[in-house]
Design an enzyme around this catalytic site. Sequence first.
Site, PDB file in Angstrom:
ATOM      1  N   GLU A 133      -3.253  10.301  -0.920  1.00 40.92           N
ATOM      2  CA  GLU A 133      -4.422   9.412  -0.936  1.00 40.92           C
ATOM      3  C   GLU A 133      -4.814   9.011   0.470  1.00 40.92           C
ATOM      4  O   GLU A 133      -6.004   8.926   0.812  1.00 40.92           O
ATOM      5  CB  GLU A 133      -4.118   8.177  -1.790  1.00 40.92           C
ATOM      6  N   GLU A 134      -3.794   8.751   1.304  1.00 39.53           N
ATOM      7  CA  GLU A 134      -4.059   8.267   2.662  1.00 39.53           C
ATOM      8  C   GLU A 134      -4.735   9.319   3.544  1.00 39.53           C
ATOM      9  O   GLU A 134      -5.260   8.986   4.607  1.00 39.53           O
ATOM     10  CB  GLU A 134      -2.757   7.797   3.317  1.00 39.53           C
ATOM     11  N   ASP A 138      -4.352  -0.098  -6.471  1.00 40.85           N
ATOM     12  CA  ASP A 138      -4.059   0.183  -5.064  1.00 40.85           C
ATOM     13  C   ASP A 138      -4.027  -1.144  -4.318  1.00 40.85           C
ATOM     14  O   ASP A 138      -5.041  -1.843  -4.234  1.00 40.85           O
ATOM     15  CB  ASP A 138      -5.142   1.101  -4.483  1.00 40.85           C
ATOM     16  N   ASP A 160       0.835  -1.202   0.000  1.00 46.00           N
ATOM     17  CA  ASP A 160       0.000   0.000   0.000  1.00 46.00           C
ATOM     18  C   ASP A 160       0.872   1.254   0.000  1.00 46.00           C
ATOM     19  O   ASP A 160       1.165   1.792   1.053  1.00 46.00           O
ATOM     20  CB  ASP A 160      -0.896  -0.044   1.228  1.00 46.00           C
TER      21      ASP A 160
END
Length: 314
Positions: free
Chosen positions: A176-177, A204, A142
């Site tokens: 994104e996180e 992802d 990830d």
Amino acid sequence: MKNISLFPIICLLFVTKLAQAQQIEIPNLKKHIYYLADDKMQGRGTGSKEVFKAADYIEKEFKKYKLQPRGEKGYRQSFKAKVWKVKVADSIRNADNIIGFIDNGAALTVVIGAHYDHLGTGHQGSSKDSLGVGKIHNGADDNASGTAGLLELARYFSTNKEKEPYNLLFIAFGAEELGLVGSKYFTEHPTLPLEKITAMLNMDMIGRYNPDNGLAVIGYGTSSQWPTIFKDIQAPIKFNLSKDGNGGSDQTSFYKKNIPVLFFHTGGHPDYHMPTDDAEKIDYDALKSILDLEKSVIENVMKQSNKMDFIWTN
């Protein structure tokens, strides 16, 4: 001593190099993941000097493949992102999308995306380790896995000696996180008109294939043309098609702009958002197979004579 012609040797070297350009290369995938998920990268937290180092790495690869810059300043599209899950003094962080373009002079474009940020050392929230603050979260699956896939697909399509019937836009998303911030920013400030995008494919967490579960391909219901595109596709891995375009990754930002999407994902595992998500745990053979599958999907998208229609799945 006889004169030996070098012509056959040169031809063999050329054919070998061309053959390599025609396939996904596991050594390249390993190189990218081991670099991005090394302890020296300190987990690629948004706003860190290490995530900017990761951005530099991606930009260098795009340059090597001769992708055209399609950011707002060269390959970069810069924006601000906020840490909101935990209270920190520096909650507003700088971030970048890295954007490269293969311009085939076509009317329509396929977007291929993956985020390259992760959780850093656990100080921005989202760690699944109750004692994770201060520990490096390497984020090999990830999402160094998806970023490696993005770079390998960029290399393949830029070196396959073919002028495709569609343009290709490769986007490495930042932040994104912190809530899909990079992809949301792009879709609100597109560097290519959204109406020219026929589909968006997102990667992802594609590095931990479990044969019992298979690969999830999410977004199959977002266009009536996906069944035609997948009709004759064969793959050495099991994959499951899911209709909904929504989901916890960057394709959602495009789906909300009425763009057909697919999201490739190998599912959760005990190392998800943990300091133990390391490069040696990636299944590189399966990762190659997943990218071969995605490559076939992209090629079939580019066989469509018209822009793909959009279906809202909710």
